[in-house]
Design an enzyme around this catalytic site. Sequence first.
Site, mmCIF file in Angstrom:
data_model
loop_
_atom_site.group_PDB
_atom_site.id
_atom_site.type_symbol
_atom_site.label_atom_id
_atom_site.label_comp_id
_atom_site.label_asym_id
_atom_site.label_seq_id
_atom_site.Cartn_x
_atom_site.Cartn_y
_atom_site.Cartn_z
ATOM 1 C CD GLU A 355 -26.381 26.338 42.503
ATOM 2 O OE1 GLU A 355 -26.169 26.318 41.278
ATOM 3 O OE2 GLU A 355 -26.056 27.291 43.231
ATOM 4 C CG HIS A 386 -54.290 35.244 30.210
ATOM 5 N ND1 HIS A 386 -55.527 35.250 29.600
ATOM 6 C CD2 HIS A 386 -54.384 36.090 31.271
ATOM 7 C CE1 HIS A 386 -56.332 36.073 30.255
ATOM 8 N NE2 HIS A 386 -55.662 36.595 31.270
ATOM 9 C CE LYS A 514 -18.213 24.853 37.840
ATOM 10 N NZ LYS A 514 -18.068 25.906 38.867
#
Length: 548
Positions: A355, A386, A514
């Site tokens: 960000e 793993h 937004k």
Amino acid sequence: MKNINPSQTAAWKALQQHFEQMKDVTISSLFAKDDQRFNRFSATFDDQMLVDFSKNRITSETLEKLQDLAKETDLAGAIKSMFSGEKINRTEDRAVLHIALRNRSNTPIVVDGKDVMPEVNAVLAKMKQFCDRVISGDWKGYTGKAITDVVNIGIGGSDLGPYMVTEALRPYKNHLNMHFVSNVDGTHIAEALKPLNPETTLFLVASKTFTTQETMTNAHSARDWFLSAAGDPAHVAKHFAALSTNAKAVGEFGIDTNNMFEFWDWVGGRYSLWSAIGLSIALSVGFEHFEQLLSGAHAMDKHFAETPAEKNLPVLLALIGIWYNNFFGAETEAILPYDQYMHRFPAYFQQGNMESNGKYVDRNGHPVDYQTGPIIWGEPGTNGQHAFYQLIHQGTKLIPCDFIAPAISHNPLSDHHAKLLSNFFAQTEALAFGKSLEDVEAEFAAAGKTPEQVAHVAPFKVFEGNRPTNSILLREITPFSLGALIALYEHKIFTQGVILNIYTFDQWGVELGKQLANRILPELADDQEVTSHDSSTNALINRFKNWR
């Protein structure tokens, strides 16, 4: 702060030429030539942290040229600008002073002609008083019972930082149970509330403006849940506090503004855990431990501000990151903590880095002609071994990795920690030095395999090595050392943003989604067909309406 295109500097051009000399040099050959390599390419901090950057594809000449780049882009001047309160977040006309929140020396830091430290200290004192009351049981809910559970409602910086730190410092946890709700998906708040008792639950609503959609949606649902049991809206004041600057909206929600904890425009969201946003941390581990967290960060701030570039840990890590990102073409960096309590650390700095430095426009407003922020990801060891280490070891992508581990475990069960750390040490060794075809063939021959069997399998067992890593070994994960570690990464991100000529402390990339969501939300209120978007978005919305 100067606006200098790094790719036009003499240092950048020198690095391009140097890369041609270095691109085929192996880490193993660098160690073979220099038995003092670890001593030359490692440093300690405060006897709490060892940073080993010797297993990188760098030489002393590489670092000198990278430090020349830092000089040409005026990193030293930018550091002074930030610490002096200059408004280096120019797109929002704000100072950037998370360093003031943990300024334990209490020296004046001036913004717009005013020392900010008295207000910082006043909020800290108010937080301490509040924490002492809640933790001691003096703070009572509406039925006279003490608080047992605290729910932090926030998103982004108001959630990731406090959640990461409370998890990392769980060994210091008191009797209060901490819960974190961020996602606007109703499942998150619904599941968080299921085991809780309204009589003993305290909510912290973390939103500077008290208008953040996700946070306020969750806060209203929490209040509805609470009032379904408590009944009287007057009781809200005993069970909700606000981390905000909007006193009017806080009061209208039903929160006593005496229980509103302020912070300032010069506190960026992803750098806000040191502020009132960290109230959940202080409630979880006690205010004294919160102060130690601040002290650790302040110690790293001093190191960053005062140490020459060639010994400055955040600067060194930042320069090495730029070397891989811009010259080797590495697109990602992995953060791999070998400590289960640190399981949210990669996610926290995924936000912190991506960000901050995920920008394609430079400080002059022009598209860049170089790479800016890398993709950050990671999981705790040994789980990652793993899952995705296969690709790091034998894939076609170059992925520089930071390995982080404490020497002392908070849970010294049997030989668990020795096994964990043996993997920590082994992985960086394997990534650096690999395993040659000759070694594989000799190993198979010693095991009695036929030449045909060896030839059939051997190529798949070869590890090229030459995969770069940094190792950060902490004495122990304590509030102080964690504070220093977080600040180390914060200043690494800032350093890279300065050198890459981008604005690190704004985040305009979150706005468009937004805005469009606010436009789409009313369209979801009925069952009418939507035609106002592109064909894909229209089809998705209409199928959603059909299926819901």
